[in-house]
Design a protein around this motif. Structure first.
Motif, PDB file in Angstrom:
ATOM      1  N   PHE A  47       1.019  -0.985   0.017  1.00 41.49           N
ATOM      2  CA  PHE A  47      -0.156  -0.234   0.077  1.00 41.49           C
ATOM      3  C   PHE A  47       0.993   1.283   0.116  1.00 41.49           C
ATOM      4  N   LEU A  57       0.903  -4.416   4.009  1.00 41.72           N
ATOM      5  CA  LEU A  57      -0.255  -4.664   4.695  1.00 41.72           C
ATOM      6  C   LEU A  57      -0.555  -6.280   5.211  1.00 41.72           C
ATOM      7  N   ARG A  69      -8.381  -6.254   1.177  1.00 40.26           N
ATOM      8  CA  ARG A  69      -7.463  -5.809   2.278  1.00 40.26           C
ATOM      9  C   ARG A  69      -7.044  -4.386   2.181  1.00 40.26           C
ATOM     10  N   SER A  72     -10.086  -1.787   2.619  1.00 36.74           N
ATOM     11  CA  SER A  72     -10.457  -1.870   4.090  1.00 36.74           C
ATOM     12  C   SER A  72      -9.383  -0.803   4.442  1.00 36.74           C
ATOM     13  N   TYR A  73      -8.280  -1.030   4.275  1.00 35.13           N
ATOM     14  CA  TYR A  73      -7.122   0.010   4.956  1.00 35.13           C
ATOM     15  C   TYR A  73      -7.390   1.563   4.317  1.00 35.13           C
ATOM     16  N   GLN A  76     -10.269   2.736   6.405  1.00 34.94           N
ATOM     17  CA  GLN A  76     -10.172   2.745   7.647  1.00 34.94           C
ATOM     18  C   GLN A  76      -9.332   4.181   8.103  1.00 34.94           C
ATOM     19  N   TYR A  77      -8.469   4.613   7.399  1.00 38.84           N
ATOM     20  CA  TYR A  77      -7.722   5.898   7.420  1.00 38.84           C
ATOM     21  C   TYR A  77      -8.214   6.935   6.575  1.00 38.84           C
ATOM     22  N   LYS A  81      -7.099   4.886  -2.301  1.00 42.09           N
ATOM     23  CA  LYS A  81      -6.653   3.412  -2.679  1.00 42.09           C
ATOM     24  C   LYS A  81      -5.462   3.391  -3.320  1.00 42.09           C
ATOM     25  N   TYR A  83      -2.599   0.584  -4.127  1.00 46.73           N
ATOM     26  CA  TYR A  83      -1.958  -0.423  -3.843  1.00 46.73           C
ATOM     27  C   TYR A  83      -1.676  -1.405  -4.968  1.00 46.73           C
TER      28      TYR A  83
END
Length: 99
Positions: A47, A57, A69, A72-73, A76-77, A81, A83
């Motif tokens: 990421f 991650l 995943r 989601s990361y 969350q922050y 995205k 990645y």
């Protein structure tokens, strides 16, 4: 008898289409992996943070789980995205990059 023959031919055609899908993936895979291998492989989830710092991650099984995943990361922050998924093989921890 003709109905069975027709069903058999349709089944063969469908299987041929699936085989074509695998060939399609192997045409852009540097290591010639097919669609199923790409979808089901183990991956390291990388990421990129907004400041260009890259973090790992963790490891996951399946390309869709890698994307989940990362999503989601990011959620969350509350960050974009950014990645990629590194395919893990016996020879490499990043045999190919996928998204």
């Amino acid at each position: 008898m003709q109905a069975r023959s027709w069903a058999y031919l349709v089944s063969i055609g469908m299987l041929s289409g699936l085989a074509g899908c695998e060939d399609q993936c192997s045409s852009f895979s540097p290591n010639r992996f097919n669609c199923r291998q790409i979808a089901e492989a183990d991956y390291n989830v990388h990421f990129s943070l907004p400041d260009s710092t890259e973090i790992l991650l963790g490891r996951t099984t399946g390309l869709s789980n890698c994307a989940a995943r990362a999503s989601s990361y990011a959620k969350q922050y509350s960050i974009p995205k950014q990645y990629y998924c590194c395919m893990i093989t016996a020879a490499s921890s990043c045999a190919e990059k996928h998204r």
